[in-house]
Design a protein around this motif. Structure first.
Motif, short mmCIF file in Angstrom:
data_model
loop_
_atom_site.label_atom_id
_atom_site.label_comp_id
_atom_site.label_asym_id
_atom_site.label_seq_id
_atom_site.Cartn_x
_atom_site.Cartn_y
_atom_site.Cartn_z
N HIS A 169 11.47 5.67 9.75
CA HIS A 169 11.64 6.63 8.65
C HIS A 169 10.43 6.62 7.72
O HIS A 169 9.85 5.57 7.44
CB HIS A 169 12.89 6.28 7.84
N THR A 170 10.06 7.78 7.23
CA THR A 170 8.98 7.90 6.26
C THR A 170 9.51 7.53 4.88
O THR A 170 10.73 7.40 4.67
CB THR A 170 8.46 9.35 6.21
N ALA A 171 8.60 7.39 3.91
CA ALA A 171 9.01 7.07 2.54
C ALA A 171 9.92 8.16 2.00
O ALA A 171 10.91 7.89 1.30
CB ALA A 171 7.79 6.90 1.66
N ASN A 172 9.61 9.40 2.32
CA ASN A 172 10.42 10.52 1.85
C ASN A 172 11.83 10.47 2.44
O ASN A 172 12.82 10.69 1.74
CB ASN A 172 9.74 11.84 2.23
N GLU A 173 11.91 10.16 3.73
CA GLU A 173 13.22 10.06 4.39
C GLU A 173 14.02 8.89 3.84
O GLU A 173 15.23 8.99 3.64
CB GLU A 173 13.03 9.92 5.90
N CYS A 174 13.35 7.77 3.58
CA CYS A 174 14.02 6.61 2.99
C CYS A 174 14.60 6.97 1.62
O CYS A 174 15.72 6.58 1.28
CB CYS A 174 13.04 5.45 2.83
#
Length: 214
Positions: A169-174
């Motif tokens: 997961h990307t930071a945005n998804e997290c």
């Protein structure tokens, strides 16, 4: 393998993989998608018997498709088809649920043989990737011992973030999952790297794997 999905944005690679899949498995149908959104939309209506998935797509990561496919089907069988042979791409893909990992630089005959092996219960994994995995697990115990001491320094929230980024997961998804801003998540990631004395997502994934966080 009656129905196969190919998720690949380059037209030449699409046709190359179609030819490989047809020769190896003789499926009833092959659906080709050039974007993540197209593949995810199709997944809502039907699930393939096998998905050949590129990782870098115009509108996202192939890891998102692999995860969604896993959730949609108990018999999901995803094989990554990529040019990347590094830990940063390999281990997040396996953590997401990929059951195979093939390098597109291989000859057609080798790719055909790898896919045919699936029917015999053999994992579709390129030789270079097998060697990398062996090397990785030889180092796992050493890193596990080191990580066991360092991971105690992480807060519960940092443990959550570590688990998520190790799954690709990307930071945005997290942030969306944890109801946090991507900037707050980025701060947690920086803190995690400092506490674990690491410099990459691949190292984070190694530690997370060894401690059962993914």
């Amino acid at each position: 393998m009656k129905h196969i999905v190919i998720l690949e944005d380059h037209s030449d690679a699409q046709q190359w993989l179609r030819a490989v899949a047809e020769q190896a498995l003789q499926p009833d149908s092959i659906a080709i998608y050039g974007t993540l959104s197209q593949a995810l939309a199709a997944l809502e209506h039907s699930q393939p018997d096998l998905a050949l998935v590129d990782l870098n797509l115009p509108d996202g990561s192939g890891l998102e498709y692999i995860s969604a496919y896993q959730q949609a089907s108990n018999t999901a069988y995803s094989v990554v088809t990529t040019i990347y042979d590094d830990d940063l791409h390999l281990f997040p893909a396996l953590a997401a649920g990929a059951k195979g990992y093939l390098l597109k630089e291989q000859s057609k005959s080798k790719l055909v043989a790898a896919l045919q092996g699936i029917l015999e219960g053999e994992p579709a994994i390129s030789p270079q990737i097998s060697l990398r995995m062996i090397s990785h697990f030889r180092e796992l115990e050493r890193k596990k011992n080191l990580g066991s001491e360092l991971i105690k320094q992480l807060t519960p929230r940092e443990i959550e973030v570590l688990s998520l980024i190790s799954k690709g997961h990307t930071a945005n998804e997290c942030g969306k999952i944890l109801t946090l801003s991507k900037y707050t998540v980025s701060g947690y990631i920086k803190s995690i790297y400092e506490k674990l004395e690491i410099n990459s997502r691949a190292e984070a994934t190694t530690i997370a794997l060894s401690h059962g966080l993914i």
